[in-house]
Design a protein around this motif. Sequence first.
Motif, mmCIF file in Angstrom:
data_model
loop_
_atom_site.group_PDB
_atom_site.id
_atom_site.type_symbol
_atom_site.label_atom_id
_atom_site.label_comp_id
_atom_site.label_asym_id
_atom_site.label_seq_id
_atom_site.Cartn_x
_atom_site.Cartn_y
_atom_site.Cartn_z
ATOM 1 N N VAL A 1 5.248 -13.965 -4.913
ATOM 2 C CA VAL A 1 3.957 -14.082 -3.620
ATOM 3 C C VAL A 1 4.058 -12.767 -3.672
ATOM 4 C CG1 VAL A 1 2.833 -15.137 -1.673
ATOM 5 C CG2 VAL A 1 3.778 -16.720 -4.068
ATOM 6 N N PRO A 2 2.471 -11.997 -3.192
ATOM 7 C CA PRO A 2 2.719 -10.803 -2.691
ATOM 8 C C PRO A 2 2.461 -10.719 -0.916
ATOM 9 C CG PRO A 2 0.370 -11.189 -4.150
ATOM 10 C CD PRO A 2 1.495 -12.302 -3.989
ATOM 11 N N SER A 3 2.986 -10.644 0.195
ATOM 12 C CA SER A 3 2.988 -10.398 0.961
ATOM 13 C C SER A 3 2.017 -9.561 1.846
ATOM 14 C CB SER A 3 4.334 -10.144 2.062
ATOM 15 O OG SER A 3 4.187 -9.981 3.087
ATOM 16 N N ARG A 4 0.575 -9.821 2.215
ATOM 17 C CA ARG A 4 -0.052 -8.748 2.591
ATOM 18 C C ARG A 4 0.249 -7.738 3.766
ATOM 19 N NH1 ARG A 4 -3.315 -9.381 7.091
ATOM 20 N NH2 ARG A 4 -2.840 -11.577 7.787
ATOM 21 N N PRO B 1 3.478 -4.295 2.805
ATOM 22 C CA PRO B 1 2.723 -4.068 2.394
ATOM 23 C C PRO B 1 3.824 -3.702 0.914
ATOM 24 C CG PRO B 1 1.396 -3.104 3.261
ATOM 25 C CD PRO B 1 2.740 -4.253 4.010
ATOM 26 N N GLY B 2 3.653 -4.283 -0.212
ATOM 27 C CA GLY B 2 4.638 -3.968 -1.869
ATOM 28 C C GLY B 2 6.180 -3.938 -1.768
ATOM 29 N N GLN C 1 -9.439 -8.920 -2.169
ATOM 30 C CA GLN C 1 -7.987 -9.500 -1.657
ATOM 31 C C GLN C 1 -7.215 -8.799 -2.902
ATOM 32 O OE1 GLN C 1 -9.536 -13.674 -4.058
ATOM 33 N NE2 GLN C 1 -8.150 -13.735 -2.694
ATOM 34 N N LEU C 2 -7.047 -7.579 -3.482
ATOM 35 C CA LEU C 2 -6.071 -7.320 -4.609
ATOM 36 C C LEU C 2 -5.732 -6.058 -3.551
ATOM 37 C CD1 LEU C 2 -7.219 -6.927 -7.782
ATOM 38 C CD2 LEU C 2 -5.257 -8.002 -7.442
ATOM 39 N N LEU D 1 -2.368 -4.514 -4.459
ATOM 40 C CA LEU D 1 -2.484 -4.609 -5.595
ATOM 41 C C LEU D 1 -3.067 -3.887 -6.521
ATOM 42 C CD1 LEU D 1 -1.657 -8.342 -5.772
ATOM 43 C CD2 LEU D 1 0.603 -6.390 -5.855
ATOM 44 N N ALA D 2 -2.284 -3.433 -7.634
ATOM 45 C CA ALA D 2 -3.345 -2.916 -8.835
ATOM 46 C C ALA D 2 -2.898 -3.645 -9.244
ATOM 47 C CB ALA D 2 -3.444 -0.925 -8.434
ATOM 48 N N LEU D 3 -4.253 -3.811 -11.043
ATOM 49 C CA LEU D 3 -3.753 -4.116 -12.120
ATOM 50 C C LEU D 3 -3.442 -3.140 -13.217
ATOM 51 C CD1 LEU D 3 -6.441 -7.292 -12.411
ATOM 52 C CD2 LEU D 3 -3.977 -7.257 -11.246
#
Length: 584
Positions: free
Chosen positions: A181-184, A187-188, A572-573, A578-580
């Motif tokens: 789960v990414p943390s806003r 970052p990272g 949101q990304l 985040l980058a896909l």
Amino acid sequence: MYRSHNCGELRIADVNKEVTLAGWVQKSRDKGFMIWVDLRDRYGITQLIFDEARTEASVMQLAKSLGREFVIQVKGTVIERESKNGNIPTGEIEVLVNELTILNEAQLPPFTIEDETDGGEDIRMKYRYLDIRRNPVKNSLLFRHKVAQEVRNYLSNLDFCEVETPYLIKSTPEGARDFVVPSRMNPGQFYALPQSPQTFKQLLMVAGMDRYFQIVKCFRDEDLRADRQPEFTQIDCEMSFIEQEDILNVFEGLTRHLLKKIHNIDIEKFPRMTFDEAMRTYGNDKPDIRFGMKFGELNAVAQHKEFAVFNNAELVVGIAVPGAASYTRKEIDALIDWVKRPQVGASGMVYVKCEANGQYKSSVDKFYDQADLAKWAEATGAKEGDLILVLSGPANKTRAQLSALRMELGNRMGLRKPDEFAPLWVVDFPLLEWDEETERYHAMHHPFTSPKPEDMHLLDTDPGKVRANAYDLVLNGNEIGGGSIRIHDKETQALMFKHLGFTAEQAQEQFGFLMNAFQYGAPPHGGLAFGLDRLVAILGGQETIRDFIAFPKNNSGRDVMIDAPAPVDQAQLDELSLALAVKD
């Protein structure tokens, strides 16, 4: 007040009562001058009657408009039914309606909401909220609730304390892939969803909570099958100042309690079997002991003849199938085809019929005489009228193949009775298992499992032979619970990490919080976790867990009802930094 009674409680003693009911229209039968409606809620079905001789015309007209799954409220009088229905508890009465309110209309459902439905699994998963209205699914969820309540009662009466642990934790290697789960706000960096509360329950023992339990969600990003979901529920337990025997006694007691409360079954004996014995005798570490067909190893009596297939095999092993000497060649060929399926992977199978006249007829008669085959019968425990089935090849692979065949035969012959319960403890698991891909040892359970003290000296010289203080509880051929005595001192834990290939820096980075806690006086401790989904399914007489979960995922890990997982928008990304990656 929408209702004075539910749809399952009115009886003949309630005749002449004025009642208010609410629920869903199961079905309606319109005879013109009289309309019957089956009204359903969670508790049951009550028949309603609209009679033009006794019901106002406006109410009759409204009743004619009712469709399946309309939500309605009625007021009326309980009367005795002329044509009674002994199949439902309310079958002696019906309600003569004098007021009808449509609370909500409904579209025609995509499948029939009845016990025997015309809906396939995919459509029922898409409309799961409708599927739950059906008795089989509804009753499975109510059954799960009952089991969970009995678990809480039993453990609470033994001074276990229910403590919640976090869902957003640190990613640690525990055997399966983590969901991350990414943390806003960081970052990272990422949280992980817990595969189990393992480290937290150990920290609770360091904290002095002594006896902990939790009915808790766990998450593993792994391939799915009938008895596996990406999110599942454990009955997670830990105890301080105990040895293995204490834990086995407590959780034998819990299993006995559930079987008694749920099925009124008393089971006194929980046999114990070592991991090595289970693998040698049944070919897997969770054997179904409701029936026989134990393995008989045949190397000593089948090799050193002229049959090269057996001579070149690491293991020759067979089972005696009771009463199956009467199988036709066509039936035996079908079994050979079954073991040659890619899912099983055997290259062939040899058979021996133990005939009633004391003679043996086999597919390898030209290589073995009657005296040889008599030794096969002795090794497998075969009697007159039985059929011996033999596989050969690499030891581990062949045991797994014969285990699959044994279970298939158990199913075909009706030997795996869902109302019969046979628990078993499997103990003395290997501490470590070799991974060919990474060419190093991995923890068979997890890195916090304690080695048996008498095997500690083997860690440096022969780590594959070190046994763990670990145990699994097996019920009807399914592992329903497993656990271990934990390492509780920093030195042994550091040694374990070393043998698992962690550097001191990696161990500190991944598990420093736990090792640091051990410096402040960790008690001897251990525990066990039951798989609640699987336990409930087996107690409910099923092999698969899906109908005992309110909103399960399919075999691709998708929730087809809410269409998840799903993409998120670019905003949101960006917020999550985040980058896909774009795949070619």
